[in-house]
Structures are given as C-alpha cells and as structure tokens.
Design a protein around this motif. Sequence first.
Motif, PDB file in Angstrom:
ATOM      1  N   VAL A  14       0.533  10.773 -20.458  1.00  0.00           N
ATOM      2  CA  VAL A  14       0.967   9.689 -19.904  1.00  0.00           C
ATOM      3  C   VAL A  14       2.728   9.432 -19.851  1.00  0.00           C
ATOM      4  N   ALA A  15       2.975   9.479 -20.904  1.00  0.00           N
ATOM      5  CA  ALA A  15       4.694   8.611 -21.797  1.00  0.00           C
ATOM      6  C   ALA A  15       5.826   9.646 -21.236  1.00  0.00           C
ATOM      7  N   TRP A  16       5.467  11.322 -21.389  1.00  0.00           N
ATOM      8  CA  TRP A  16       6.661  12.034 -20.420  1.00  0.00           C
ATOM      9  C   TRP A  16       6.827  12.368 -19.655  1.00  0.00           C
ATOM     10  N   ALA A  17       5.608  11.453 -18.749  1.00  0.00           N
ATOM     11  CA  ALA A  17       5.039  11.410 -16.881  1.00  0.00           C
ATOM     12  C   ALA A  17       6.342  10.102 -17.231  1.00  0.00           C
ATOM     13  N   ALA A  18       6.176   9.082 -17.738  1.00  0.00           N
ATOM     14  CA  ALA A  18       7.323   7.872 -17.621  1.00  0.00           C
ATOM     15  C   ALA A  18       8.218   8.202 -18.120  1.00  0.00           C
ATOM     16  N   GLY A  19       8.628   9.262 -18.823  1.00  0.00           N
ATOM     17  CA  GLY A  19       9.823  10.004 -18.952  1.00  0.00           C
ATOM     18  C   GLY A  19      10.463   9.997 -18.252  1.00  0.00           C
ATOM     19  N   LEU A  20       9.842  11.084 -17.792  1.00  0.00           N
ATOM     20  CA  LEU A  20      10.041  11.919 -16.317  1.00  0.00           C
ATOM     21  C   LEU A  20      11.148  11.220 -15.801  1.00  0.00           C
ATOM     22  N   LYS A  21      10.468  10.247 -15.274  1.00  0.00           N
ATOM     23  CA  LYS A  21      10.525   9.433 -14.392  1.00  0.00           C
ATOM     24  C   LYS A  21      11.818   8.667 -14.539  1.00  0.00           C
ATOM     25  N   THR A  22      12.081   8.336 -15.772  1.00  0.00           N
ATOM     26  CA  THR A  22      13.591   7.030 -16.003  1.00  0.00           C
ATOM     27  C   THR A  22      14.618   8.323 -16.544  1.00  0.00           C
ATOM     28  N   SER A  23      14.314   9.200 -16.796  1.00  0.00           N
ATOM     29  CA  SER A  23      15.080   9.967 -17.142  1.00  0.00           C
ATOM     30  C   SER A  23      16.102  10.478 -16.201  1.00  0.00           C
ATOM     31  N   GLU A  24      15.906  10.086 -15.029  1.00  0.00           N
ATOM     32  CA  GLU A  24      16.602  10.342 -13.523  1.00  0.00           C
ATOM     33  C   GLU A  24      17.095  11.890 -13.280  1.00  0.00           C
ATOM     34  N   GLY A  25      15.832  12.750 -13.404  1.00  0.00           N
ATOM     35  CA  GLY A  25      15.596  13.863 -13.485  1.00  0.00           C
ATOM     36  C   GLY A  25      17.027  15.588 -14.426  1.00  0.00           C
ATOM     37  N   PHE A  26      16.488  14.480 -16.144  1.00  0.00           N
ATOM     38  CA  PHE A  26      17.214  14.258 -17.159  1.00  0.00           C
ATOM     39  C   PHE A  26      18.714  14.260 -17.267  1.00  0.00           C
ATOM     40  N   THR A  27      19.496  13.157 -16.233  1.00  0.00           N
ATOM     41  CA  THR A  27      20.785  12.689 -16.521  1.00  0.00           C
ATOM     42  C   THR A  27      21.079  11.741 -17.684  1.00  0.00           C
ATOM     43  N   LYS A  28      19.684  11.433 -18.140  1.00  0.00           N
ATOM     44  CA  LYS A  28      20.008  10.263 -19.095  1.00  0.00           C
ATOM     45  C   LYS A  28      19.644  10.826 -20.836  1.00  0.00           C
ATOM     46  N   LEU A  36      11.173  14.901 -23.046  1.00  0.00           N
ATOM     47  CA  LEU A  36      11.038  16.315 -24.369  1.00  0.00           C
ATOM     48  C   LEU A  36       9.627  16.407 -25.555  1.00  0.00           C
ATOM     49  N   VAL A  37      10.566  15.425 -26.457  1.00  0.00           N
ATOM     50  CA  VAL A  37       9.227  15.475 -27.681  1.00  0.00           C
ATOM     51  C   VAL A  37       8.168  14.459 -27.554  1.00  0.00           C
ATOM     52  N   THR A  38       7.860  13.711 -26.665  1.00  0.00           N
ATOM     53  CA  THR A  38       6.131  13.474 -26.146  1.00  0.00           C
ATOM     54  C   THR A  38       5.569  14.716 -25.775  1.00  0.00           C
TER      55      THR A  38
END
Length: 106
Positions: A14-28, A36-38
């Motif tokens: 769940v954490a990495w899915a939320a992180g993926l959404k908030t990373s905006e395509g790994f631009t943040k 990646l860590v989670t």
Amino acid sequence: MSWILLFIAGLLEVAWAAGLKTSEGFTKLGPSVFTLVTAIGSFVLLALAMRQLPLGTAYAVWTGIGAVGAFVFGIVFMGEAVSAARIVSAVLIIAGLIGLKLTSGH
C-alpha cells in the motif's frame, strides 16, 4: 510469524503504491525513493513469508491487502470516489482473503 510478515508486506505494498502515485512518474525525488524502499521491503517480506506459506495463498493475500489498502488510502487521503458498489467489491476481496487464511493449513 509468516502471516505477520505477509501482513506487513501487504502494508508496504500500500505504501509503495501511494508513493508511486505521489512520485508523479518518478519525477519527485522524495516520493520516488520512498516508493523504491517500500517496494523492496514488501518483496523481501513476501519472499520470507513464502518460505512457510503456499505460493497461491501468500501472493493472493499480499495483493489483496495491497488492493484493499490502496482503495481505502485513496478514499481517505486522496479524495477518491466512494460508492456502494466499490465498497461491496472491497468487502468481497476481504472475504476471499479470510477464506484463504482459514483454508491454508498454516
């Protein structure tokens, strides 16, 4: 112990899915590193849980926790839509996870 590891692995999913959404395509950078860590932590714990649990059960429970957790996270923290059909669908996933746990023999 395997079930505890699997549960934590599911929460990390769940954490990495939320992180993926908030990373905006790994631009943040921050959310990208978090993702990646989670994700790595989730995979490692899943692998450890699979030492004792059947593949099908472990993988289905892991993805189910991730799916339902991401669904709830999206509603609570990201303002995603709530409907009776979506809630019933999530409850059916949870019922399936409980069934797999009860019939796994572990």
